[in-house]
Design a protein around this motif. Sequence first.
Motif, PDB file in Angstrom:
ATOM      1  N   GLY A   1     -14.171   8.190  50.023  1.00  0.00           N
ATOM      2  CA  GLY A   1     -13.232   9.240  49.644  1.00  0.00           C
ATOM      3  C   GLY A   1     -13.243   9.774  48.266  1.00  0.00           C
ATOM      4  N   ALA A   2     -14.023   9.235  47.351  1.00  0.00           N
ATOM      5  CA  ALA A   2     -14.073   9.581  45.878  1.00  0.00           C
ATOM      6  C   ALA A   2     -14.433  10.922  45.743  1.00  0.00           C
ATOM      7  CB  ALA A   2     -14.920   8.410  45.217  1.00  0.00           C
ATOM      8  N   GLN A   3     -13.973  11.872  44.828  1.00  0.00           N
ATOM      9  CA  GLN A   3     -14.637  12.936  44.789  1.00  0.00           C
ATOM     10  C   GLN A   3     -15.935  13.083  43.916  1.00  0.00           C
ATOM     11  OE1 GLN A   3     -11.110  14.984  42.510  1.00  0.00           O
ATOM     12  NE2 GLN A   3     -10.934  16.141  44.478  1.00  0.00           N
ATOM     13  N   LYS A   4     -16.180  12.188  42.761  1.00  0.00           N
ATOM     14  CA  LYS A   4     -17.158  12.122  41.790  1.00  0.00           C
ATOM     15  C   LYS A   4     -17.978  10.724  41.720  1.00  0.00           C
ATOM     16  CE  LYS A   4     -14.379  13.131  38.737  1.00  0.00           C
ATOM     17  NZ  LYS A   4     -13.791  13.472  37.377  1.00  0.00           N
ATOM     18  N   ASP A   5     -19.022  10.562  41.055  1.00  0.00           N
ATOM     19  CA  ASP A   5     -19.729   9.342  40.761  1.00  0.00           C
ATOM     20  C   ASP A   5     -19.795   9.004  39.434  1.00  0.00           C
ATOM     21  OD1 ASP A   5     -21.751  10.903  39.874  1.00  0.00           O
ATOM     22  OD2 ASP A   5     -23.156  10.423  41.537  1.00  0.00           O
ATOM     23  N   SER A   6     -18.998   9.948  38.532  1.00  0.00           N
ATOM     24  CA  SER A   6     -18.647   9.558  37.151  1.00  0.00           C
ATOM     25  C   SER A   6     -17.623  10.254  36.707  1.00  0.00           C
ATOM     26  CB  SER A   6     -20.207  10.296  36.501  1.00  0.00           C
ATOM     27  OG  SER A   6     -19.981  11.677  36.567  1.00  0.00           O
ATOM     28  N   GLY A   7     -17.036   9.649  35.407  1.00  0.00           N
ATOM     29  CA  GLY A   7     -15.798   9.893  34.770  1.00  0.00           C
ATOM     30  C   GLY A   7     -15.682   9.347  33.513  1.00  0.00           C
TER      31      GLY A   7
END
Length: 290
Positions: free
Chosen positions: A160-166
Amino acid sequence: MNYSPLNLTAFFTRQGQLFLAVVVFLAAWQNSWAAEGKLLATPGVFQVEGAGGGGLVPWAQLGGYATEDEIAATAFCSRAQLDEFDLTVCGAGVNFYDRTEITVAQQRFGVFPLKLDIQQNIYGLKTRLFGDLVYGDLPQISLGMQHKTLQDGKIAYLLGAQKDSGTDIYVAASRLHLGALAGFNAFWNITLRASDANQMGLLGFGAEHNHRSINAEAAVAIFLNRHLALGTEYRQKPNNLTLREDDWQDIFIAWFPNKSCSLTLAWIDLGTIAAVPDQRGWYLSLGGYW
């Protein structure tokens, strides 16, 4: 797959074993060309995301012993062993004139039941704004950031994560009080971190209805002598995913035989990770300073 916390052959990767040999050699031969203008142990050790500080929490001080007219380099490998997971981190950094720290680290997160290996690269930047760790009226205050990128975000997106970087942004305040506690040196650090990372980014970033939040982190320690520090850390965590994410804490002992290396052993309690509760275990970190 299970490791004894004190079995160094299994505890480090092949690269880590080579690094271990280099640092042990440096510990035996205290090099004369290293930056060593600060008091012993004042740079702290190596945080699991690569920054100078404790094991779980980035502190305000910069890695290495560089003063305002020196450049210092650092490198480390760490291993955390839990009931169902393990984490191996290796990284390096440069301290420019006790003003700016640049770091890079790679995390490898092993999930035993599913035989998964999740990898994340972290690029860090920290700058000392004002104050001093030991002297003057104000504690040392630093501003930092950590940009994190998963090498494969499939698991994160499935959860359910929105992104693979942050990118995490934090401000830290640290102070070492000489002889303040019955003649022993006492240390404290407080960090505020803005982050949308799920389990430090290993499970991606953000979720559909949850975004960046402000989280508090703290550390305290007492120096039993010039070479040995005993302390604890606490790290508040975001809770973005439907999977429960608990705050982290540790109790550590750090040994600084000289200004070339440090060794940290800790008991860690990371709570629930990816719906698996009661994840506790051991953490070992070895670092070198040049």
